[in-house]
Design an enzyme around this catalytic site. Structure first.
Site, PDB file in Angstrom:
ATOM      1  N   TRP A 208      -6.946  23.137  36.563  1.00 61.00           N
ATOM      2  CA  TRP A 208      -7.631  22.425  35.484  1.00 61.00           C
ATOM      3  C   TRP A 208      -6.779  21.294  34.926  1.00 61.00           C
ATOM      4  CZ3 TRP A 208     -11.734  20.494  34.289  1.00 61.00           C
ATOM      5  CH2 TRP A 208     -12.258  20.340  33.001  1.00 61.00           C
TER       6      TRP A 208
ATOM      7  N   ARG B 225       5.660  22.442  37.013  1.00 66.46           N
ATOM      8  CA  ARG B 225       6.895  23.168  37.313  1.00 66.46           C
ATOM      9  C   ARG B 225       7.266  23.137  38.795  1.00 66.46           C
ATOM     10  NH1 ARG B 225       8.497  26.276  33.072  1.00 66.46           N
ATOM     11  NH2 ARG B 225       6.970  26.725  31.431  1.00 66.46           N
TER      12      ARG B 225
ATOM     13  N   LYS C 243      -7.928  28.874  27.373  1.00 66.64           N
ATOM     14  CA  LYS C 243      -8.966  29.686  26.739  1.00 66.64           C
ATOM     15  C   LYS C 243      -8.499  31.134  26.722  1.00 66.64           C
ATOM     16  CE  LYS C 243     -12.611  26.710  28.667  1.00 66.64           C
ATOM     17  NZ  LYS C 243     -13.804  26.637  29.541  1.00 66.64           N
TER      18      LYS C 243
ATOM     19  N   LYS D 110     -16.433  34.586  27.047  1.00 66.93           N
ATOM     20  CA  LYS D 110     -17.325  34.437  28.212  1.00 66.93           C
ATOM     21  C   LYS D 110     -16.664  34.916  29.488  1.00 66.93           C
ATOM     22  CE  LYS D 110     -15.101  30.611  29.825  1.00 66.93           C
ATOM     23  NZ  LYS D 110     -14.690  30.202  31.178  1.00 66.93           N
TER      24      LYS D 110
ATOM     25  N   VAL E 187      -4.628  32.812  37.550  1.00 64.79           N
ATOM     26  CA  VAL E 187      -4.882  33.600  36.343  1.00 64.79           C
ATOM     27  C   VAL E 187      -6.384  33.809  36.163  1.00 64.79           C
ATOM     28  CG1 VAL E 187      -4.677  33.642  33.823  1.00 64.79           C
ATOM     29  CG2 VAL E 187      -2.785  32.762  35.222  1.00 64.79           C
TER      30      VAL E 187
END
Length: 337
Positions: A11, A30, A111, A194, A282
């Site tokens: 993202w 990184r 989020k 969500k 993730v």
């Protein structure tokens, strides 16, 4: 506009590439190999393989130099594209570079709720900086589609008009539209919870429960999200927008959704450890679920789907038993609190 995006995941890279079409953007990450690939081949091979990025996008492996790119400019933005778990550390590092009085506008993309504290992103920011600051750029958005330049609409959520306008200037161009919103709590709760509902929907889809079941889960999932958001101080109508129903529908139905894939693989009988290894990225719904369950209990908010997802993820309950628990609940009014 000088913009620095911190975080070269899917993202962060997609947002940086999009913003670089109209602005002077530096992307910090990184992994030197990823940055080298973006610089030389215009591709993020780890997260956005096969998608060509805008040649104008610059990369920087030095955190201080990347931050300085947006310092000292009247029209500038720092975009924090790290996962929720790295938000606090990123803010602390930025404070070492410059006092808050010298900072440009700040937007974050993460989020979720911070594990251990249960704080939303804006609360982490306020705790680290000592005052409210910045806002969330959020909404229904798969990174791969934004990186390809496909149409998308996002929410710039902040109590501060200057921050909202900075996010709009940075991102509202080409095929991406940005809408302003002053209800930061509602936007963050919608974007976080969500993901839990997407795990639930993935379980239903993996068990082949049908489209009727999917529609029911999404709708009742939103009822949970609204109850929870309002208890935290949000405006209920916020959840009818992009950061609410928009993000929920996308994450629960899209094949690119990591959280939905977690649910599908749970229904296939895979263990959570194996699922997370196969994902390689993730899945915020997994981290978020126990935090939301605890907060909901503390607030006295009924969240049966969240409870069922937690039971399947962490309590040894099978997906079938989790579904049965939901189906065996007593009848009630649809608008009951």
């Amino acid at each position: 506009m000088n913009i620095t995006v911190f975080g070269a995941g899917a993202w962060g890279t997609a947002v940086a590439a999009h913003m670089s079409v109209a602005h002077n953007v530096v992307l910090w990450g990184r992994d030197p190999a990823v940055l080298e690939s973006i610089a030389s081949r215009r591709e993020n091979p780890r997260y956005l393989a096969g998608i060509k990025l805008n040649p104008a996008l610059k990369v920087q492996g030095d955190f201080v130099l990347a931050a300085q790119h947006a310092l000292g400019h009247a029209d500038a933005l720092w975009v924090l594209g790290t996962p929720m778990g790295a938000l606090r550390q990123t803010l602390e590092h930025l404070l070492q570079i410059a006092p808050i009085g010298q900072w440009p506008s700040v937007a974050w993309l993460c989020k979720g709720f911070e594990v251990g504290t249960g704080l939303m992103p804006h609360q982490v920011v306020e705790e680290v900086l000592g005052k409210p600051f910045g806002g969330a750029l959020t909404g229904p958005s798969f990174a791969a589609e934004v990186a390809r330049g496909l149409p998308c609409a996002l929410t710039a959520a902040s109590a501060d008009p200057k921050t909202r306008q900075a996010m709009v200037r940075a991102a509202h161009h080409a095929a991406l539209r940005v809408y302003e919103l002053d209800d930061l709590v509602g936007a963050e709760v919608g974007g976080a919870v969500k993901n839990i509902m997407a795990v639930a929907t993935g379980i239903g889809d993996g068990m082949q429960l049908g489209l009727n079941a999917r529609a029911a889960l999404i709708t009742r999932g939103m009822a949970e999200i609204k109850r929870f958001a309002v208890a935290l101080g949000a405006q209920a109508e916020t959840l009818n927008g992009l950061s609410g129903f928009g993000d929920l529908i996308l994450t629960c139905t899209g094949d690119l959704s990591r959280n939905r894939r977690v649910g599908v693989m749970l229904a296939q009988g895979k263990s959570l450890d194996i699922i997370l290894k196969e994902l390689g990225q993730v899945a915020e719904g997994v981290k978020c679920a126990p935090v939301v369950k605890e907060l909901a209990a503390r607030l006295g908010v009924d969240m049966p789907i969240t409870a069922a997802v937690n039971a399947v993820l962490f309590e040894g309950v099978s997906p079938g038993e989790g579904v049965l628990r939901l189906l065996s609940r007593e009848a009630r009014s649809e608008d009951a609190e």
